[in-house]
Design an enzyme around this catalytic site. Sequence first.
Site, short mmCIF file in Angstrom:
data_model
loop_
_atom_site.label_atom_id
_atom_site.label_comp_id
_atom_site.label_asym_id
_atom_site.label_seq_id
_atom_site.Cartn_x
_atom_site.Cartn_y
_atom_site.Cartn_z
CG PHE A 180 -1.95 1.13 1.35
CD1 PHE A 180 -2.90 1.31 0.45
CD2 PHE A 180 -1.82 1.98 2.51
CE1 PHE A 180 -3.81 2.39 0.48
CE2 PHE A 180 -2.74 2.93 2.46
CZ PHE A 180 -3.50 3.24 1.49
CG ASN A 184 0.54 4.25 4.65
OD1 ASN A 184 0.65 2.99 4.24
ND2 ASN A 184 -0.62 4.82 5.15
CE LYS A 185 0.41 -0.20 5.42
NZ LYS A 185 -0.46 -1.49 5.47
CG ASN A 186 8.66 -0.18 5.80
OD1 ASN A 186 7.59 0.23 6.11
ND2 ASN A 186 9.86 -0.33 6.53
#
Length: 380
Positions: A182, A184-186
């Site tokens: 997604f 906003n993930k790493n």
Amino acid sequence: MANWKIPLADLDIGAEEAAVVLEVLRSRWLTQGERTKEFERRFADYVGAKHAFAVANCTAALHLAYAALGLGPGDEVIMPALTFVATANTALAVGARPVFADVASVQDWTLSPEDLARRITPQTRALAVVHYAGYAADMSAIVEVARAHGLAVVEDCAHSPGAVHKGKHLGTWGDIGCFSFFSNKNMTTGEGGMVVTDRDDLAEQLRLLRSHGMTTLTWDRHRGHAYSYDVVMPGFNYRLDEIRAAIGLVQLEKLNANNARREALVRRYQTALQHVPGVGVPFAGREDTAFHIMPILLPEGVKRRAVIDSLRAQGIQTSIHYPPVHTFSYFRAHHPASLPLTEHIGERTLTLPLFPAMTDLQVTEVVEALRAALALQVAK
Ligand SMILES: *Cc1c(COP(=O)(O)O)cnc(C)c1O
């Protein structure tokens, strides 16, 4: 869109991602194909798993995981409530019952092996572990409890790609690991996910469930490797596409460096926050993490809303990870639980900005703004 001076999160997307997207568009093959296969192979190698399947998102990965394990009505899955609702919603989607257990301590916000063991019943079939903020849950203890009771272990690794715990990547400790790409993930593909396993039997189930239980795919037929297909079980369309797989391949290359930058920022936060009276910092000093987010615990009696507003007034975005799942109205009505530590944390936690391009100076700015916001409340 709000123009934050310091946003909660930010992407590392550049010319390379743009170039590979164009390349895919020009290739005229957009659905699951060679790039997706390559992404799966590289991801499997990276985490050290035998099988990896790219999927539409981590919610799909979790749904497939529970379905591949054969969970259904009458079955219980023990999980933390300090998580994104997807961990629980997907258990409900297969007809199973989420049973919430408390976290380990005010220092370790992952599933407590002791509390989960207390909640095992004859209906319990699986444990769903969340590596909160990227930090490894106590996997040796959890796997031991699972073995003793014949339970499957699903790891929700949405926060923890790249995290290594006792020499082994998170996502490879349990039976199935689920990752999120997604925004906003790493690492990100916009929307996207990966499900990994070492077990051949589960891999076969995951492969079939991802694509309507079909024995061959459009890609196989396009290449002339198959002319028709059979359907051997009901399933879903949870496939990823070539555009996202191409972005994912670039993002995977950047993951280690970006996680290292996150770590440096977290260390800076941890040092600076020692001088802000009353603020709690969980997981201090831990290294078995992907440093996904920067949660803190506000001092007792502080009005969180006022702190958020005060930081917002200075252009600093914050968030809350998480309102505990069992406190949402649906879950209060149908899956009530009493989780003292989770509730304590849920009421007082605040997530500070963290992203690889954040500067050291911005960390100082956030901590100073937080100090001022807290001082304001004490003065009142
Ligand atoms: C983001 C997230 C998910 C869901 O991931 P999607 O790819 O958005 O479906 C699941 N669990 C946790 C803990 C998450 O943070």
